[in-house]
Motif scaffolding. Structure first.
Motif, PDB file in Angstrom:
ATOM      1  N   LEU A  69      11.567  -3.950   2.138  1.00 31.80           N
ATOM      2  CA  LEU A  69      11.542  -5.040   3.118  1.00 31.80           C
ATOM      3  C   LEU A  69      11.209  -4.517   4.513  1.00 31.80           C
ATOM      4  O   LEU A  69      10.453  -5.146   5.259  1.00 31.80           O
ATOM      5  N   ARG A 118       7.581  -3.875   4.672  1.00 36.10           N
ATOM      6  CA  ARG A 118       6.841  -5.122   4.863  1.00 36.10           C
ATOM      7  C   ARG A 118       6.916  -5.569   6.325  1.00 36.10           C
ATOM      8  O   ARG A 118       5.924  -5.971   6.915  1.00 36.10           O
ATOM      9  N   ASP A 156       8.791  -7.018  -3.305  1.00 39.01           N
ATOM     10  CA  ASP A 156       9.608  -6.170  -2.445  1.00 39.01           C
ATOM     11  C   ASP A 156      10.241  -5.032  -3.233  1.00 39.01           C
ATOM     12  O   ASP A 156      11.455  -4.891  -3.340  1.00 39.01           O
ATOM     13  N   LYS A 208       4.780  -1.691  -3.099  1.00 45.13           N
ATOM     14  CA  LYS A 208       4.288  -1.352  -1.749  1.00 45.13           C
ATOM     15  C   LYS A 208       3.410  -0.119  -1.791  1.00 45.13           C
ATOM     16  O   LYS A 208       2.369  -0.064  -1.131  1.00 45.13           O
TER      17      LYS A 208
END
Length: 124
Positions: free
Chosen positions: A15, A18, A27, A32
């Motif tokens: 998170l 992000r 998430d 990612k």
């Protein structure tokens, strides 16, 4: 041992990733890293891969004993320290300047060409 479970801590880091770098997707650290590996330095990418591997071990209670919690804490703190130092506003300003600068250079060159043409033809 850690206060939060490994998957929860990794989700918090995802998170933060992000929020700071704007990497979309699920998430999880795996999503990612797959989506934007170039946003991290090589050493941190290695640490994120380690965290992903340790998260796999976390799911199995017998294999959970193999997790090196000292290295996990170190990897998480390094990733958190890197992500905390990023200023999203500064990245946005840099991106805008990166778009505007070449346009302004082109406008300046066109203006210089027009002025040169006006001087060469004797209109100024």
């Amino acid at each position: 041992m850690m206060n939060l479970s490994l998957p929860e801590t990794n989700a918090e880091l995802a998170l933060l990733w992000r929020k700071q770098l704007g990497v979309r997707g699920k998430d999880t650290l795996r999503a990612k890293l797959r989506r934007a590996p170039g946003t991290l330095p090589r050493a941190l990418r290695r640490e994120v891969r380690f965290l992903i591997d340790m998260e796999k071990l976390w799911d199995n209670p017998k294999l959970r004993r193999q997790i090196d919690f000292g290295r996990v804490e170190k990897a998480q703190s390094e990733l958190r320290r890197f992500l905390d130092t990023i200023d999203p506003r500064d990245r946005l300003i840099g991106r805008i300047i990166g778009i505007i600068a070449p346009l302004m250079l082109n406008i300046l060159l066109i203006f210089a060409a027009i002025v040169t043409w006006l001087v060469m033809t004797g209109r100024v």
